[in-house]
Structure formats: structure tokens, C-alpha cells
Design a protein around this motif. Structure first.
Motif, PDB file in Angstrom:
ATOM      1  N   GLY A 130       0.809  -1.219   0.000  1.00  0.00           N
ATOM      2  CA  GLY A 130       0.000   0.000   0.000  1.00  0.00           C
ATOM      3  C   GLY A 130       0.837   1.261   0.000  1.00  0.00           C
ATOM      4  N   PHE A 131       1.847   1.303   0.833  1.00  0.00           N
ATOM      5  CA  PHE A 131       2.708   2.491   0.849  1.00  0.00           C
ATOM      6  C   PHE A 131       3.481   2.638  -0.459  1.00  0.00           C
ATOM      7  N   ILE A 132       3.917   1.535  -1.035  1.00  0.00           N
ATOM      8  CA  ILE A 132       4.621   1.594  -2.320  1.00  0.00           C
ATOM      9  C   ILE A 132       3.712   2.209  -3.380  1.00  0.00           C
ATOM     10  N   LEU A 133       2.447   1.794  -3.417  1.00  0.00           N
ATOM     11  CA  LEU A 133       1.504   2.378  -4.368  1.00  0.00           C
ATOM     12  C   LEU A 133       1.256   3.852  -4.065  1.00  0.00           C
ATOM     13  N   TYR A 134       1.030   4.174  -2.798  1.00  0.00           N
ATOM     14  CA  TYR A 134       0.749   5.545  -2.390  1.00  0.00           C
ATOM     15  C   TYR A 134       1.911   6.484  -2.731  1.00  0.00           C
ATOM     16  N   TRP A 135       3.133   6.006  -2.537  1.00  0.00           N
ATOM     17  CA  TRP A 135       4.312   6.823  -2.825  1.00  0.00           C
ATOM     18  C   TRP A 135       4.705   6.805  -4.299  1.00  0.00           C
ATOM     19  N   ASP A 136       3.992   6.061  -5.125  1.00  0.00           N
ATOM     20  CA  ASP A 136       4.342   5.899  -6.546  1.00  0.00           C
ATOM     21  C   ASP A 136       5.760   5.363  -6.708  1.00  0.00           C
ATOM     22  N   ALA A 137       6.133   4.440  -5.877  1.00  0.00           N
ATOM     23  CA  ALA A 137       7.469   3.844  -5.897  1.00  0.00           C
ATOM     24  C   ALA A 137       7.435   2.567  -6.740  1.00  0.00           C
ATOM     25  N   VAL A 138       7.122   2.716  -8.026  1.00  0.00           N
ATOM     26  CA  VAL A 138       6.915   1.571  -8.915  1.00  0.00           C
ATOM     27  C   VAL A 138       8.076   0.570  -8.869  1.00  0.00           C
ATOM     28  N   PRO A 139       9.339   1.010  -8.999  1.00  0.00           N
ATOM     29  CA  PRO A 139      10.429   0.018  -8.943  1.00  0.00           C
ATOM     30  C   PRO A 139      10.503  -0.732  -7.608  1.00  0.00           C
ATOM     31  N   SER A 140       9.979  -0.151  -6.558  1.00  0.00           N
ATOM     32  CA  SER A 140      10.021  -0.787  -5.236  1.00  0.00           C
ATOM     33  C   SER A 140       9.017  -1.916  -5.088  1.00  0.00           C
ATOM     34  N   LEU A 141       8.146  -2.117  -6.066  1.00  0.00           N
ATOM     35  CA  LEU A 141       7.222  -3.258  -5.990  1.00  0.00           C
ATOM     36  C   LEU A 141       7.973  -4.578  -5.857  1.00  0.00           C
ATOM     37  N   VAL A 142       9.202  -4.613  -6.350  1.00  0.00           N
ATOM     38  CA  VAL A 142      10.016  -5.827  -6.213  1.00  0.00           C
ATOM     39  C   VAL A 142      10.294  -6.149  -4.737  1.00  0.00           C
ATOM     40  N   LEU A 143      10.164  -5.150  -3.867  1.00  0.00           N
ATOM     41  CA  LEU A 143      10.403  -5.371  -2.441  1.00  0.00           C
ATOM     42  C   LEU A 143       9.322  -6.242  -1.798  1.00  0.00           C
ATOM     43  N   VAL A 144       8.118  -6.250  -2.358  1.00  0.00           N
ATOM     44  CA  VAL A 144       7.026  -7.026  -1.741  1.00  0.00           C
ATOM     45  C   VAL A 144       7.347  -8.519  -1.726  1.00  0.00           C
ATOM     46  N   PRO A 145       7.673  -9.148  -2.879  1.00  0.00           N
ATOM     47  CA  PRO A 145       8.015 -10.581  -2.789  1.00  0.00           C
ATOM     48  C   PRO A 145       9.290 -10.845  -1.993  1.00  0.00           C
ATOM     49  N   ILE A 146      10.218  -9.903  -2.002  1.00  0.00           N
ATOM     50  CA  ILE A 146      11.432 -10.076  -1.194  1.00  0.00           C
ATOM     51  C   ILE A 146      11.066 -10.053   0.293  1.00  0.00           C
ATOM     52  N   PHE A 147      10.192  -9.127   0.688  1.00  0.00           N
ATOM     53  CA  PHE A 147       9.731  -9.051   2.074  1.00  0.00           C
ATOM     54  C   PHE A 147       9.037 -10.356   2.477  1.00  0.00           C
ATOM     55  N   VAL A 148       8.172 -10.867   1.597  1.00  0.00           N
ATOM     56  CA  VAL A 148       7.473 -12.128   1.876  1.00  0.00           C
ATOM     57  C   VAL A 148       8.484 -13.255   2.081  1.00  0.00           C
ATOM     58  N   TRP A 149       9.491 -13.319   1.236  1.00  0.00           N
ATOM     59  CA  TRP A 149      10.511 -14.357   1.352  1.00  0.00           C
ATOM     60  C   TRP A 149      11.277 -14.226   2.673  1.00  0.00           C
ATOM     61  N   VAL A 150      11.680 -12.999   3.018  1.00  0.00           N
ATOM     62  CA  VAL A 150      12.420 -12.771   4.270  1.00  0.00           C
ATOM     63  C   VAL A 150      11.577 -13.203   5.468  1.00  0.00           C
ATOM     64  N   VAL A 151      10.312 -12.814   5.483  1.00  0.00           N
ATOM     65  CA  VAL A 151       9.428 -13.159   6.595  1.00  0.00           C
ATOM     66  C   VAL A 151       9.244 -14.679   6.694  1.00  0.00           C
ATOM     67  N   GLU A 152       9.081 -15.326   5.540  1.00  0.00           N
ATOM     68  CA  GLU A 152       8.939 -16.797   5.572  1.00  0.00           C
ATOM     69  C   GLU A 152      10.179 -17.459   6.151  1.00  0.00           C
ATOM     70  N   LYS A 153      11.355 -17.053   5.679  1.00  0.00           N
ATOM     71  CA  LYS A 153      12.604 -17.694   6.111  1.00  0.00           C
ATOM     72  C   LYS A 153      12.981 -17.336   7.542  1.00  0.00           C
ATOM     73  N   ARG A 154      12.798 -16.076   7.939  1.00  0.00           N
ATOM     74  CA  ARG A 154      13.244 -15.637   9.265  1.00  0.00           C
ATOM     75  C   ARG A 154      12.257 -15.996  10.374  1.00  0.00           C
ATOM     76  N   PHE A 155      10.951 -16.036  10.041  1.00  0.00           N
ATOM     77  CA  PHE A 155       9.960 -16.176  11.099  1.00  0.00           C
ATOM     78  C   PHE A 155       8.989 -17.340  10.880  1.00  0.00           C
ATOM     79  N   ILE A 156       8.291 -17.353   9.761  1.00  0.00           N
ATOM     80  CA  ILE A 156       7.186 -18.305   9.581  1.00  0.00           C
ATOM     81  C   ILE A 156       7.646 -19.751   9.674  1.00  0.00           C
ATOM     82  N   GLU A 157       8.704 -20.107   8.978  1.00  0.00           N
ATOM     83  CA  GLU A 157       9.137 -21.514   9.000  1.00  0.00           C
ATOM     84  C   GLU A 157       9.497 -21.968  10.409  1.00  0.00           C
ATOM     85  N   LYS A 158      10.168 -21.123  11.174  1.00  0.00           N
ATOM     86  CA  LYS A 158      10.527 -21.483  12.551  1.00  0.00           C
ATOM     87  C   LYS A 158       9.293 -21.546  13.451  1.00  0.00           C
TER      88      LYS A 158
END
Length: 150
Positions: A98-126
Motif C-alpha cells: 500500500g505504501f509503495i503504491l501511495y508513494w508511486d514507488a513503482v520500482p520498489s514493488l520488487v520489495l514485496v516478494p522479497i519481504f514475503v521471502w524474508v518473513v517466511e525464512k526468518r519467522f514463519i518456518e521457525k
């Protein structure tokens, strides 16, 4: 001290800072259009915040922790946890998008799947491994009935 820093809100803040930096200092002339991006961004941020708050309230009512490095006392499977096994992390991802869309940070959309991956590896799996060990068949049934994200 590490447990106070290595928590999902800190990771979310870091990803938000990266998106804001990109939007502010390297906009690259890309845009979604102000009205649609603002509307969708606001809906995602609001929906994400609501999802996080509902999840935390539900966990507190069940007298279990929502802190990732602590052991859960109860397995919460109803309410918003019947939609997603990880509604707090889903809400965090919605807030980031939502913030990426609001800020018009189009190239930063790549951060969403990276964030999901980080959260899965660092927290969810454990967390899910710990829940599986503690709640055995109950968690197995829950994980078969409810998807990790949506």
C-alpha cells in the motif's frame, strides 16, 4: 537484545524506508496515476492495519503471544486465522504494498516478494515448526485446512 531488533515490524520499517528512499530520491518518472494509486494504496494500508490489529486482539483473547521469538500457549485457528495461518505477516505485506503504491514507488514493488521471502525464512518456518512440535495433529489439520498466506 537481538530478539527486540529481529522482529517483523523492524523488517517492515526497513523495507518501507527503502521504498520511501527510492520514491523520494530515484523516482525514475514511473507512476500508477495519483487517484488509483492513492485509493488502492490507502485501502491496502488500512486493510493491512486492520488485519494486524484483529489478529493481535484475537491472540490476546486466547492468552497467547504474538511475539515471534516466544512459544505460543494456544493454537488460534478460528476467526481471521481461519483465512490465513499468518494474518499478521499478510497484513504487513499489505501495508508495504500500500505504501509503495501511495508513494508511486513503482520500482520498489520488487520489495514485496522479497519481504514475503524474508518473513517466511526468518519467522514463519521457525514458528510453524515450533507449533507443529507443540500441537502435533491439531496443527497438521489446521495447516491442511488453512493456507499459509491466502
Amino acid at each position: 537484545m537481538r530478539q527486540l531488533i529481529d522482529i517483523p515490524p523492524v523488517w517492515l520499517a526497513g523495507f518501507l524506508c527503502a521504498a520511501w528512499w527510492q520514491a523520494s530520491y530515484h523516482p525514475m518518472g514511473l507512476s500508477f496515476g495519483p487517484i488509483w494509486a492513492d485509493l488502492l494504496g490507502g485501502l491496502l494500508v488500512g486493510g493491512g492495519l486492520l488485519m494486524v490489529l484483529l489478529s493481535m486482539v484475537q491472540m490476546r483473547r486466547r492468552r497467547t503471544t504474538f511475539m515471534p521469538h516466544q512459544d505460543a500457549d494456544h493454537l488460534v485457528t478460528d476467526g481471521i486465522f481461519g483465512i490465513s495461518r499468518n494474518p499478521i505477516y499478510l497484513g504487513d505485506g499489505m501495508i508495504l504494498a500500500g505504501f509503495i503504491l501511495y508513494w508511486d514507488a513503482v520500482p520498489s514493488l520488487v520489495l514485496v516478494p522479497i519481504f514475503v521471502w524474508v518473513v517466511e525464512k526468518r519467522f514463519i518456518e521457525k514458528e510453524e515448526a515450533a507449533l507443529r512440535r507443540k500441537f502435533l495433529a491439531q496443527f497438521d489439520r489446521y495447516s491442511q485446512q488453512t493456507r499459509r498466506w491466502l
